[in-house]
Enzyme design. Structure first.
Site, short mmCIF file in Angstrom:
data_model
loop_
_atom_site.label_atom_id
_atom_site.label_comp_id
_atom_site.label_asym_id
_atom_site.label_seq_id
_atom_site.Cartn_x
_atom_site.Cartn_y
_atom_site.Cartn_z
N SER A 89 0.95 -1.36 -0.24
CA SER A 89 0.08 -0.26 0.02
C SER A 89 0.88 1.13 0.12
O SER A 89 0.22 2.37 -0.17
CB SER A 89 -0.82 -0.04 1.28
OG SER A 89 -0.25 0.05 2.44
N ASP A 90 2.25 1.00 0.30
CA ASP A 90 3.03 2.29 0.33
C ASP A 90 4.46 1.94 -0.32
O ASP A 90 5.28 2.15 0.04
CB ASP A 90 3.29 2.63 2.02
CG ASP A 90 3.97 4.17 1.94
OD1 ASP A 90 3.79 4.91 0.90
OD2 ASP A 90 4.34 4.61 2.84
N LEU A 91 4.11 1.62 -1.52
CA LEU A 91 5.19 1.25 -2.51
C LEU A 91 6.07 2.46 -2.70
O LEU A 91 5.61 3.45 -3.82
CB LEU A 91 4.91 0.60 -3.74
CG LEU A 91 5.91 -0.12 -4.52
CD1 LEU A 91 6.87 -0.93 -3.72
CD2 LEU A 91 5.44 -0.64 -5.83
N ASN A 132 10.96 2.24 0.76
CA ASN A 132 10.67 0.98 1.09
C ASN A 132 11.36 -0.03 0.37
O ASN A 132 11.20 -1.22 0.49
CB ASN A 132 9.30 0.64 1.23
CG ASN A 132 8.71 1.59 2.42
OD1 ASN A 132 9.17 1.87 3.49
ND2 ASN A 132 7.30 2.05 2.23
#
Length: 248
Positions: free
Chosen positions: A170-172, A176
């Site tokens: 969800s937070d690519l 990360n």
């Protein structure tokens, strides 16, 4: 795939079954940073929106992260969530997903344990995972040196592997994605992520999010080695690995 639950007063310690050897050792103190500071075991920290701590332990080096709310709701409560069941807590969901991916051989940190602390109708939670040794996030790397064509190809195939496994991050973003000293790439931070049936719609949206992340970092930093060619290399590898024909 299962999680062992160890109850201790208002705390529930969550332990992936492959870490069963830790069941007699783990305690609620493992999730208290002051305990590790007293032992002189804090080896570092990472500052983003909140602090993530690095802990030295006989089992290796770990990452301790507390769950915080984001957005407008954080003004009402920075770290409390409404409790319905352990299985619905943020910590439990992330541990299960990490356990699944780790056992599938995907390049993710090994989950160690989690803690859920209940208070009335609400809960707070923390997670311990293994620290990837000798690794830095992609934003830090691209501020100091360029990636080769092979490096961008490796990132493209990395994302494709997760998408083919049905992993929706969800937070690519570039923070990360880690690169270690062996030039291996890893994906981290799976809070609020989940498994989905692979579909082009969400896969494409995920890639667009990643591209926006690179473009944003390019504007923030005076020196940041990312350009259109970098993205073409990444997407070319992704399409080849995933069998898609995306154009971005």
């Amino acid at each position: 795939m299962s999680i062992e639950i160890i109850e201790h007063q208002e705390n529930s310690i969550l332990l992936p079954k492959f870490n069963h050897h830790l069941s007699q050792l783990v305690s609620v103190d493992w999730f208290d940073i002051d305990t590790w500071k007293l032992k002189g075991a804090v080896t570092g920290q990472s500052k983003g929106r909140n602090i993530t701590w690095f802990i030295g332990h006989q089992e290796g080096e770990w990452v301790l992260r507390h769950y915080y709310r984001g957005g407008l709701v954080a003004k009402l409560s920075k770290d409390e969530y409404f409790f319905t069941s352990l299985e619905n807590t943020r910590c439990y969901a992330e541990l299960v997903l990490l356990e699944t991916m780790f056992q599938q051989g995907l390049p993710v940190p090994k989950p160690i344990a989690g803690r859920v602390t209940r208070s009335g109708f609400f809960y707070r939670n923390d997670i311990l995972i293994e620290k990837i040794p000798n690794a830095q996030d992609l934003v830090a790397r691209l501020q100091s040196e360029k990636l080769s064509e092979a490096g961008w190809h490796a990132i493209g195939s990395l994302i494709a592997k997760f998408h083919l496994a049905g992993i929706y991050h969800s937070d690519l973003n570039a923070h990360n994605i880690l690169i270690d000293s062996e030039f291996k790439f890893w994906l981290i931070d799976f809070d609020k992520c989940c498994k989905k049936v692979p579909q082009k719609k969400w896969q494409l949206a995920n890639l667009r999010r990643l591209k926006r992340s690179f473009e944003k970092e390019s504007l923030i930093h005076e020196k940041f080695y990312f350009d259109d060619k970098s993205w073409r290399w990444l997407l070319q590898s992704y399409n080849q690995f995933a069998g898609t024909k995306f154009k971005l």
